[in-house]
Enzyme design. Structure first.
Site: not given
Length: 335
Positions: A10, A12, A37-38, A128, A159, A240
């Site tokens: 992902g 992050v 999947r990964s 976050c 985000g 952000h």
């Protein structure tokens, strides 16, 4: 030191790989975990090829010292016992445990010592938007207790994850090509738009994201501080921004605030309006600190200040904060 990343594929998870490398994090072995999947995907870390293992309920975490988890709240809840069973410290980036009384919620610049008291072997990484706000608030809190905060957020596509960033790119391309616009990751088209909703609405009319800022700030700062937030998704790609108004117990001057921000851990002061110098997400994506500018007295409140912050949501808002927690624990001999 054996370290694991859960959710390695992902946005992050990938940032964890970069941050660990950038900061020369002291590890002897790194193991990556992911979904069906990964699983099998290969990544290079410090010149070595690593293959993502399938996350399962087994003994894979037996020799792990620290596990960084960023695979969603459901996965964190399901696998917490498996990850921590043999003594691994789980630093969790999801919302699963943030408000649990027996799980510390930590921003190292604000409440690092809380990480030492973790009866379940879990430390939660805050939301976050909360992280970047409390790093800035800490500087003001040292001058005078903050009673209330009003904040409007300007949250980038990042985000909502890597797929959301890809969707924003694709939407701009589709619009410019005169094609129908794909809307999947957000409630509405984000390109050329603002969406005044991040997460789902609660019964009081605030979204879960907005309530996280209220509840998490109190827990992190060990304070009765009250936060009223409006969270908005904007068509920036990454980093952000927040417009923050604070009310303190005594008046704090702009000069005092500027000096406090300039000396605050994790903060970079960027406040020279005469030369149009202020934080902007376009130029600060990928950076570590929380940037603060546009510092002013609140015209409606003698004890009020207002300022603007920008910070990279994937870095300080997620992976970097978690790695800083781990660095603190290693420094304290607490892992």
């Amino acid at each position: 030191m054996k370290v694991a990343i859960v959710g390695a594929s992902g946005a992050v998870g990938q940032e964890f790989l970069r941050v660990l490398d950038e900061r020369n994090f002291p590890l002897d072995e790194l193991v990556l975990f992911g979904s069906k999947r990964s699983a099998g995907t290969k990544y290079t870390f410090r010149g070595k090829e690593l293959k993502v293992k399938l996350l399962q309920h087994n003994d894979d975490f037996k020799d792990v010292n620290i596990a960084f988890t960023s695979a969603g709240a459901g996965t964190s809840k399901e696998y917490a016992d498996t990850i921590t069973r043999y003594g691994a410290v789980m630093i969790d980036n999801s919302s699963a445990f943030r408000m649990d009384s027996d799980v510390p919620l930590v921003v190292p610049e604000v409440n690092a010592a809380d990480a030492k008291d973790r009866p379940r072997g879990i430390i939660a990484n805050p939301n976050c938007t909360t992280i970047q706000m409390v790093v800035a608030l800490k500087a003001i809190e040292k001058l005078s207790h903050i009673k209330t905060v009003h904040v409007s957020t300007y949250q980038a596509a990042s985000g909502a994850g890597a797929a959301a960033m890809d969707e924003l790119y694709e939407q701009y391309r589709q619009i410019l090509a005169g094609e129908p616009v794909t809307v999947d990751k957000f409630a509405y088209q984000l390109a050329f738009n603002l969406i005044p909703q991040v997460d789902v609405f609660t019964d009081n009319g605030y979204t879960k994201e907005e309530m996280k800022m209220y509840n998490e700030t109190q827990k992190i700062m060990h304070s009765d501080i009250k936060v009223s937030a409006t969270c908005v998704r904007v068509p920036a790609l990454r980093a952000h921004s927040e417009s923050i108004w604070v009310e303190t117990e005594r008046p704090v001057t702009v000069e005092e605030a500027r000096e406090a921000f300039a000396n605050a851990e994790g903060v970079v002061l960027m406040d020279d309006t005469a030369n149009k110098e202020y934080p902007m997400p376009l130029f600060l994506a990928g950076k570590d600190p929380v940037y603060v500018g546009r510092i002013r007295k609140d015209l409606t409140n003698e004890n009020g200040l207002t300022f603007w912050t920008v910070s990279d949501q994937i870095k300080k808002g997620a992976a970097l904060n978690a790695v800083q927690i781990a660095e603190y624990m290693i420094k304290e001999g607490n892992v």
